[in-house]
Each structure stands twice: as structure tokens, then as C-alpha cells.
Design a protein around this motif. Structure first.
Motif, PDB file in Angstrom:
ATOM      1  N   ILE A 268      -2.022   4.208  -1.638  1.00 35.16           N
ATOM      2  CA  ILE A 268      -1.729   4.693  -0.289  1.00 35.16           C
ATOM      3  C   ILE A 268      -0.392   4.169   0.217  1.00 35.16           C
ATOM      4  O   ILE A 268       0.183   3.223  -0.338  1.00 35.16           O
ATOM      5  N   ALA A 269       0.082   4.796   1.291  1.00 28.06           N
ATOM      6  CA  ALA A 269       1.269   4.347   2.032  1.00 28.06           C
ATOM      7  C   ALA A 269       0.903   4.366   3.511  1.00 28.06           C
ATOM      8  O   ALA A 269       0.455   5.401   4.034  1.00 28.06           O
ATOM      9  N   LYS A 270       1.088   3.244   4.205  1.00 32.32           N
ATOM     10  CA  LYS A 270       0.614   3.093   5.586  1.00 32.32           C
ATOM     11  C   LYS A 270       1.576   3.744   6.575  1.00 32.32           C
ATOM     12  O   LYS A 270       2.782   3.464   6.587  1.00 32.32           O
TER      13      LYS A 270
ATOM     14  N   GLY B  57      11.896  -1.867   1.633  1.00 30.23           N
ATOM     15  CA  GLY B  57      11.874  -0.473   2.060  1.00 30.23           C
ATOM     16  C   GLY B  57      10.741   0.352   1.475  1.00 30.23           C
ATOM     17  O   GLY B  57      10.634   1.556   1.720  1.00 30.23           O
ATOM     18  N   VAL B  58       9.855  -0.288   0.716  1.00 26.73           N
ATOM     19  CA  VAL B  58       8.731   0.419   0.107  1.00 26.73           C
ATOM     20  C   VAL B  58       7.565   0.461   1.099  1.00 26.73           C
ATOM     21  O   VAL B  58       7.269  -0.545   1.749  1.00 26.73           O
ATOM     22  N   PRO B  59       6.890   1.617   1.256  1.00 29.13           N
ATOM     23  CA  PRO B  59       5.745   1.680   2.166  1.00 29.13           C
ATOM     24  C   PRO B  59       4.690   0.630   1.820  1.00 29.13           C
ATOM     25  O   PRO B  59       4.395   0.380   0.645  1.00 29.13           O
ATOM     26  N   VAL B  60       4.144   0.034   2.846  1.00 32.10           N
ATOM     27  CA  VAL B  60       3.182  -1.057   2.684  1.00 32.10           C
ATOM     28  C   VAL B  60       1.865  -0.537   2.120  1.00 32.10           C
ATOM     29  O   VAL B  60       1.372   0.529   2.488  1.00 32.10           O
ATOM     30  N   VAL B  61       1.310  -1.321   1.201  1.00 27.32           N
ATOM     31  CA  VAL B  61      -0.028  -1.093   0.655  1.00 27.32           C
ATOM     32  C   VAL B  61      -0.967  -2.123   1.268  1.00 27.32           C
ATOM     33  O   VAL B  61      -0.655  -3.309   1.307  1.00 27.32           O
TER      34      VAL B  61
ATOM     35  N   ASN C 182      -4.819   6.451   8.945  1.00 25.29           N
ATOM     36  CA  ASN C 182      -4.099   5.198   8.695  1.00 25.29           C
ATOM     37  C   ASN C 182      -2.992   5.336   7.669  1.00 25.29           C
ATOM     38  O   ASN C 182      -1.969   4.663   7.761  1.00 25.29           O
ATOM     39  N   HIS C 183      -3.166   6.230   6.687  1.00 23.62           N
ATOM     40  CA  HIS C 183      -2.239   6.256   5.563  1.00 23.62           C
ATOM     41  C   HIS C 183      -2.268   7.608   4.876  1.00 23.62           C
ATOM     42  O   HIS C 183      -3.187   8.407   5.072  1.00 23.62           O
TER      43      HIS C 183
END
Length: 446
Positions: A160-162, A149-153, A126-127
Motif C-alpha cells: 500500500i501507499a498511504k 520521497g517514497v510513499p509511506v508503508v 487510508n491508502h
């Protein structure tokens, strides 16, 4: 076109599996026991080399599958605690130096195989960690990103980064991870947060993997019949776990358990393996040990997970010695020196019972559950019979004394699976059970 061909191949492989059900290549799954090994906490050293020394003890315990929690380097950015979460992975193809080297891992794997055990890895699809190289080296669409633009938590997983499975290159990269470790010789994967990935990712990946390694064992950290359609062998029995906790608290009863089992049998295919447990790494660290949650019923509920239909029982690190301790998840917090005790004997006998009695097999191979004594409010009394193998189970799921009046169909001489002592069941004669007491009686000694 490639996706379509993979799906078609999947149908053909599933059909072939159905035709060869029960073959020597997959029969081992049907009475298997899983051990979840937390490398960091399993030994004072917390290394593969130290864990390897204990593999013979796991073999003697009766373990068939060793599930290793994630073994990869952990991210530094956003790290939780001192050592971080195993599930915040910075490099899928490397070994966490906390545990040793790739050579150490390969020796561990080889030793487990020589002892007759299979090894599965925790696969976190997932991440990644926020400082995985892909975050900066790959196109932005490799990750699900917010408006800035930041990876979703997700949830409270701030370390983590999804990943974005709408991007074909991500799917291929994550399949390559599975292929890398399969080529190393691992025997399967426990797939973390399986519900977070699209079903067709699992289907495609598993078809391709099983084309070269048909005997891979695949466990979804998820509950739902769709995961078996995706190609998983086993799913978590989360609902059952929470129900057992509630029964131990006195909030639910044997009647609720019977209703659950009936519904579960209708939802899932007969070939499904349902991983049943009284603890695992999530429950232990965040909800408490089985002794905290289940009290005097802890052993009763553990024994029950070995005899219910479709069960594939799990033992988590420390349960084999009755270790009543919540492991710190992000810190070094090892078990004390491992010394066999009454809990070791308890699980050794349960595992031997499972291996010796085909009536208890999962995957649609065991004997059907037949209840005795009607719908008793606080008692689970049932048989599992397959051919000449008979297992008779009496469980008092309450804090009060109870009794069952056995019928002539279950009368006879048996062996107590947990003590090895002979016991008899007399038709019409009360079979008394103290609070939380249980008896599992089998027709043959082991």
C-alpha cells in the motif's frame, strides 16, 4: 468557510435525526443482521454472477445488509500472494475483473434490492496500492512520504501507499469515490481502518452524502464513541469479541462480561449500533475460525451476540454452514458447494428471532437488560422486555454444569427461540444448564 458550513449542516442533520428517531426510514437498522460477503471465496467461481445466484439463500437466511469486501482492481506492485489483497486498491471506480464487470456488479446490486436487502461496500480511504495512477500523476503531497520521497508503508502492509489527508484535493477525490458509488445505488459503506483518517474528513463527507441520501448506513472499522459523533451508525465491538474468546478459553467469566457491558453502555450513545461477531475476514484468516478460538462455546457466543444490548450481529462467509476453515487471504480458496445444514437452521432461527422481537432492537430502541439471580460467576441470566414482548436469556458461560433459580418476575410459558418448542419457567425451580448450554425464551412464536 465551506468546512464551517458543512459542520453546521451536520449539526442540523444530527438534530433532525434525533427528532425523527424511530421513523420508518431508519427503523430497519434497529433489528438488522449483516452478512460479510467475501466474493472471491463465496462461490467456486468467485464472481458476482455466481454470488447473485445465492442471494435468495441469504434472503431466506434472514440477512438485511450484504457487506461486500472491496470489489476494485488490486495493485500489482508489491502484491501479496498470487491474487493480492482486496485492500490494495488500484482504481476506486472500477470492478476487479476477477469478479466480473461493472454490469455484473449492477445486476448483483439490483437483485439484492429486489430481494429486500441492502448492499454496502468496503471503502478503503487510508491508502491505495503503490501503482495507483495517483502516485505518479498527482502532486507529491497526495501521499505521506518518507525522507526519500517514497510513499509511506504502514504496519506490514507492504502493498500500500498511504494517502495524505492534509491535502484538500485528496479529501475531495476520496469524497468523489463515495459519491460515485452512492450514485450507483449502494446503500452505505463499511469504512476500513476508520481511525487512520481525520475525524473531520468523515464528518464533512457524511454531511454531504446524507444531504442527498439520508438513509445511508455507515459502519466504522473502529471502536470508540467519537466515530458516532463523526456520523457513523455502527462501530466494531472489538473489545467484546476478544472478551468472548477469553471466556471460551476459561480466562474470563460472566462477571467480566457484565463489567464490560456496563462500561460500554456508559461510553457510547444510546443510539449507537455495535457490530458484534464471532468471526470476520481478519479473525478467520489470521486468528482462526470461531471453532479454533472458541471450541465448544462457538454457538453459545454466536447466540449471545444476538441478544446483547445495542448489538448488530454479523455473519461472515461460511459461518452460515459452519465452515471450519481459515480462508487463504491472497489466494483463491472457495467454500465447497453450499448445502444448508444445522448451522443454516441455527442462524436462520437467530435472525428470525431478532426480527420478531422488538425487545432485542439496537439503536436505543430495544428493552433494557435486567439481570436475574445476582452476580453469578459463570452465568448470564437476564431479560430484555419492551411492552408486551419479553425475552428471557440463560447462558452458561463455562465448561461446567450450572443452574439458575428463576424469580417470580420471569415465571411463565415461553417459546424456545432456537427450537420453536414450548418451555416453562417456574419460579423457585432450578433451571439447569449443561456446559456452554443456553436458552433464549420469548413470549411469542415466530
Amino acid at each position: 468557510m465551506k468546512r464551517l458550513l458543512n459542520l453546521l449542516l451536520g449539526v442540523l442533520l444530527l438534530a433532525a435525526a434525533a427528532c425523527t428517531s424511530g421513523s420508518a426510514s431508519d427503523a430497519w437498522r434497529d433489528n438488522a443482521v449483516i452478512y460479510e460477503l467475501n466474493v472471491r471465496q463465496f462461490t467456486p467461481a468467485g464472481t458476482f454472477a455466481a454470488a447473485e445466484e445465492r442471494l435468495p439463500a441469504l434472503r431466506d437466511l434472514g440477512v438485511d445488509i450484504v457487506w461486500l469486501m472491496p470489489v476494485h482492481p488490486i495493485g500489482v506492485e508489491g502484491r501479496k500472494g498470487t491474487l493480492g489483497s482486496y485492500y490494495a486498491i488500484r482504481d476506486y471506480r472500477a470492478i476487479n475483473p476477477e469478479f466480473g464487470t461493472m454490469a455484473d456488479f449492477e445486476r448483483f446490486l439490483d437483485r439484492a434490492h429486489k430481494l429486500g436487502m441492502r448492499v454496502i461496500l468496503d471503502y478503503v480511504a487510508n491508502h491505495t496500492s503503490p501503482d495507483h495512477a495517483w502516485v505518479t500523476e498527482m502532486p507529491a503531497e497526495w501521499y505521506v512520504r518518507d525522507s526519500t520521497g517514497v510513499p509511506v508503508v504502514q504496519y506490514d502492509w507492504t502493498d500500500i501507499a498511504k494517502l495524505n489527508y492534509a491535502t484538500p484535493a485528496v479529501r475531495e477525490a476520496m469524497f468523489d469515490v463515495l459519491k460515485f458509488w452512492t450514485d450507483k445505488g449502494v446503500d452505505g459503506f463499511r469504512c476500513d481502518a476508520a481511525k487512520e483518517m481525520p475525524d473531520d474528513f468523515w464528518t464533512d463527507a457524511f454531511v454531504r452524502l446524507r444531504a442527498v441520501r439520508p438513509d445511508l448506513f455507515l459502519l466504522a472499522e473502529a471502536e470508540g464513541p467519537q466515530f458516532h459523533a463523526d456520523g457513523f451508525d455502527a462501530t466494531y465491538a472489538w473489545e467484546l469479541h476478544h472478551l468472548l474468546n477469553a471466556i471460551a478459553r476459561g480466562d474470563k467469566s460472566a462477571a467480566d462480561l457484565r463489567a464490560y457491558l456496563q462500561a460500554d453502555s456508559e461510553r457510547y450513545p444510546a443510539s449507537a449500533h455495535r457490530m458484534m461477531f464471532t468471526s470476520n475476514h481478519d479473525e478467520n484468516s489470521w486468528a482462526g475460525t470461531e471453532f479454533e478460538r472458541m471450541g465448544d462455546a462457538a454457538a453459545t457466543m454466536a447466540a449471545l451476540t444476538y441478544v446483547l444490548p445495542q448489538s448488530m450481529p454479523l455473519i461472515y462467509t461460511g459461518q452460515e454452514v459452519g465452515y471450519d476453515h481459515r480462508f487463504e487471504f491472497f489466494e483463491k480458496d472457495p467454500m465447497p458447494a453450499w448445502e444448508p445444514n444445522e448451522w443454516t437452521e441455527f442462524y436462520t432461527r437467530l435472525n428470525a428471532m431478532r426480527h420478531a422481537n422488538p425487545a432485542l432492537a439496537s439503536g436505543g430502541k430495544g428493552g433494557e437488560m435486567a439481570y436475574m439471580g445476582g452476580a453469578l460467576a459463570d452465568i448470564m441470566a437476564f431479560t430484555r422486555i419492551l411492552g408486551d414482548n419479553k425475552v428471557v436469556c440463560f447462558f452458561n458461560l463455562s465448561a461446567e454444569p450450572q443452574a439458575v433459580i428463576p424469580t417470580v418476575e420471569v415465571a411463565g410459558d415461553f417459546t424456545d427461540a432456537l427450537t420453536g418448542e414450548p418451555r416453562s419457567i417456574v419460579a423457585g425451580e432450578e433451571f439447569a444448564l449443561a456446559p456452554w448450554e443456553y436458552a433464549i425464551l420469548v413470549k411469542s412464536a415466530f
